[in-house]
Write an enzyme that holds these catalytic residues in place. Structure first.
Site, PDB file in Angstrom:
ATOM      1  CG  HIS A   1      -2.027   1.149   1.195  1.00  0.00           C
ATOM      2  ND1 HIS A   1      -1.540   2.430   1.711  1.00  0.00           N
ATOM      3  CD2 HIS A   1      -3.119   1.127   1.101  1.00  0.00           C
ATOM      4  CE1 HIS A   1      -2.568   3.313   1.410  1.00  0.00           C
ATOM      5  NE2 HIS A   1      -3.721   2.515   1.175  1.00  0.00           N
ATOM      6  NE  ARG A   2       5.084   2.661  -2.854  1.00  0.00           N
ATOM      7  CZ  ARG A   2       5.987   2.900  -3.517  1.00  0.00           C
ATOM      8  NH1 ARG A   2       7.053   2.474  -3.727  1.00  0.00           N
ATOM      9  NH2 ARG A   2       5.806   4.289  -4.277  1.00  0.00           N
ATOM     10  CG  ASP A   3      -0.240   7.415   1.973  1.00  0.00           C
ATOM     11  OD1 ASP A   3       0.137   7.812   2.856  1.00  0.00           O
ATOM     12  OD2 ASP A   3      -1.305   7.965   1.243  1.00  0.00           O
ATOM     13  CG  LEU A   4      -1.373   1.174   5.316  1.00  0.00           C
ATOM     14  CD1 LEU A   4      -0.865  -0.260   5.680  1.00  0.00           C
ATOM     15  CD2 LEU A   4      -2.716   0.958   4.822  1.00  0.00           C
ATOM     16  CG  ASN A  15      -4.944   7.039   3.077  1.00  0.00           C
ATOM     17  OD1 ASN A  15      -5.754   7.958   2.962  1.00  0.00           O
ATOM     18  ND2 ASN A  15      -3.739   7.073   2.862  1.00  0.00           N
TER      19      ASN A  15
END
Length: 113
Positions: free
Chosen positions: A82-85, A89
């Site tokens: 995912h890289r943007d938890l 979000n």
């Protein structure tokens, strides 16, 4: 945006937002997604902190972490990071049940090996 659509259309997990359809014209890209009306976990967390009678305690945290880890495990099994938890979000259903949170914003997600 196309990367996010490509990743989401292959995902099928109760804690990941569903994408139903997408199409584009000469100006815009249209995405039909699941409606999630409960707001983000960040807002819910601070709502609970303000109340004298509610708290975001161990039971609430356990429900969130269990849902989040189930989602992350599924993503990694699909070779997706995912890289943007972050709390912004993670959306809640209208009933605000913490174990039914939905992960959104796969815009920075990547397939990995």
């Amino acid at each position: 945006m196309i990367n996010e659509i490509d990743i989401l259309k292959d995902m099928d997990h109760p804690n990941i937002v569903n994408i139903y359809e997408y199409f584009e014209d000469s100006l815009y890209l249209y995405i039909v997604m699941e409606l999630i009306e409960g707001g983000c976990l960040w807002d819910r967390f601070f709502e609970m902190r303000k109340s004298l009678f509610k708290s975001f305690g161990e039971n609430e945290a356990r429900k969130c972490v269990k849902a989040l880890m189930s989602c992350v495990l599924y993503c990694h099994e699909q070779n997706v990071m995912h890289r943007d938890l972050k709390l912004e979000n993670m959306l809640l259903e209208k009933n605000h049940k913490l174990d039914q949170l939905k992960i959104i914003d796969f815009g920075t997600a990547k397939y990995c090996t």
